[in-house]
Design a protein around this motif. Sequence first.
Motif, PDB file in Angstrom:
ATOM      1  N   GLU A 200       0.833  -1.192   0.000  1.00  7.88           N
ATOM      2  CA  GLU A 200       0.000   0.000   0.000  1.00  7.88           C
ATOM      3  C   GLU A 200       0.874   1.251   0.000  1.00  7.88           C
ATOM      4  O   GLU A 200       2.098   1.173   0.073  1.00  7.88           O
ATOM      5  N   ARG A 201       0.207   2.373  -0.076  1.00  8.46           N
ATOM      6  CA  ARG A 201       0.908   3.645  -0.002  1.00  8.46           C
ATOM      7  C   ARG A 201       1.577   3.794   1.357  1.00  8.46           C
ATOM      8  O   ARG A 201       1.212   3.115   2.312  1.00  8.46           O
ATOM      9  N   PRO A 202       2.548   4.691   1.479  1.00  6.81           N
ATOM     10  CA  PRO A 202       3.192   4.914   2.777  1.00  6.81           C
ATOM     11  C   PRO A 202       2.177   5.274   3.847  1.00  6.81           C
ATOM     12  O   PRO A 202       1.106   5.810   3.566  1.00  6.81           O
ATOM     13  N   ALA A 205       0.836   8.782   3.893  1.00  5.98           N
ATOM     14  CA  ALA A 205      -0.105   9.091   2.814  1.00  5.98           C
ATOM     15  C   ALA A 205      -1.490   8.533   3.124  1.00  5.98           C
ATOM     16  O   ALA A 205      -2.518   9.195   2.877  1.00  5.98           O
ATOM     17  N   ARG A 206      -1.528   7.320   3.698  1.00  7.04           N
ATOM     18  CA  ARG A 206      -2.816   6.741   4.073  1.00  7.04           C
ATOM     19  C   ARG A 206      -3.471   7.543   5.191  1.00  7.04           C
ATOM     20  O   ARG A 206      -4.686   7.761   5.192  1.00  7.04           O
TER      21      ARG A 206
END
Length: 492
Positions: A200-202, A205-206
């Motif tokens: 997943e995104r960092p 960022a989440r």
Amino acid sequence: MTGRRRSLLVALAGALSALLPALALSGFTVDDALITARYAHHLARGLGYRFNAAGPVTDGVTPLGWAFVLAPFAAAGPLAALAAAKALGVVAWTLAAGALALAIDRASDRPVRFAALALVPASAPLAAWSAAGMETGVVAALGALSVALPALGSALAGAACAGAAAALRPELLPFALVVALAAQAAPRAEGAGGAPPRPERPAWARALAALALAGVPFAAVAVTRLAIFGRAAPLAALAKAPDAALGARYALACFLLTGPVALIAPVAWRALPAWPRGLLAAIAVHFLAVAAAGGDWMPLSRLVVPALPAVALAAAHVASVADARATALRISLALAGQLFVMIRVGPTAARVGVDRLRVVEELRGALAGAEVVAALDIGWLGAATGATLVDLAGVTDPAIAALPGGHTTKRIPGALLDARGVDALVLLLAEGQALASPWTASRFARGVELHLARLPGAGEAFALAAVSGVPHLRYVVLRRRAAEEGAGVAPR
């Protein structure tokens, strides 16, 4: 038993735990529900977003947009809109409770986790408010999904539900932000066939995306209000100025009687993972926000209802790490408080709707021909007459909202009644009080009504037309005397 079949049974148990008590208390409603219903009816008639058909556009509904949801069902009148709102609330909460049960099931492998699910059917606030005809049922459903979806592997979807809830109920913003952020620590769903989840995104960022989903809807509503009505906060915030002392007492009473007692386990908190700790933080933040907002005058803990599904889920997590006997004691104490409310208040709450409809039918004739009616409880009046209504609480009227006093104690100047062309007054007698003679000597229920009754010349200006027969809803209808009548003319 297959995993899919087991999940279906758990979800069904959760849905029934919400539906059955909601049906038992489906007669509950409050006067404010019919305020929104009248807005919806005028939208359905093509008259615009206004409380009075010939009046200005006003910000009289705190959950901006809710009246538009009801408008497709409101062509037949406010009562039709109310019926639709009650059905929508029950259906939404029932479905969300199924998802909540699945989240509780995933809290741990210990059977004691299911004891927390008992907090749902024992909750009179959840049951009654889901069927009240306010937005509360839908908001409770969104609150449930905001904590259930992260537990089921959809953290961002949960954040979006939290944001939608905060857009409808402004005091939910702190809860929504904390839940959205904490959900990033919820266990991630496995990939197909048990494979590890895809990258997943960092984390930052989440977290940023979750906070945006939870906060932007609230900001969008505030900006919309500012652009249309000239203030970012709902009109009710001006009409009902918060009282910190009352808010603190309200929040404490809600804490003791709605289930959070089951969470008092400081030793167990240290063993909890980050996600359930976040749930505890969100619940605490919401109760503080409710206290800061000054609480609420409506019965059955309305303002904390959207956070009660989170209480049930958090209780399941606490039960998974705490001593079983201590857990049984805490949940028993929580259930005792809930059942006290259910038994003490539930039967009365279930009769409210029938009693309100009886008042509407009894006084419809006495209001016939009136063009401008002034009253504090304007919701049921909007179902009884198409006349212009002067809202003495200021909830739909910016000019009255700005007057000194709380929403039941506004210092209404006598000249305002003349300036607005009021030809009928509707006042509520205090509980257990009979109508006195003259009517101005009666003991009325709220400060603004007492104030109007004591205005110089009130008895000469208005004469008795009717009194409702519902014992605890003794509304007095007063009609303005004809200009040629003198002070000694007998009441109608």
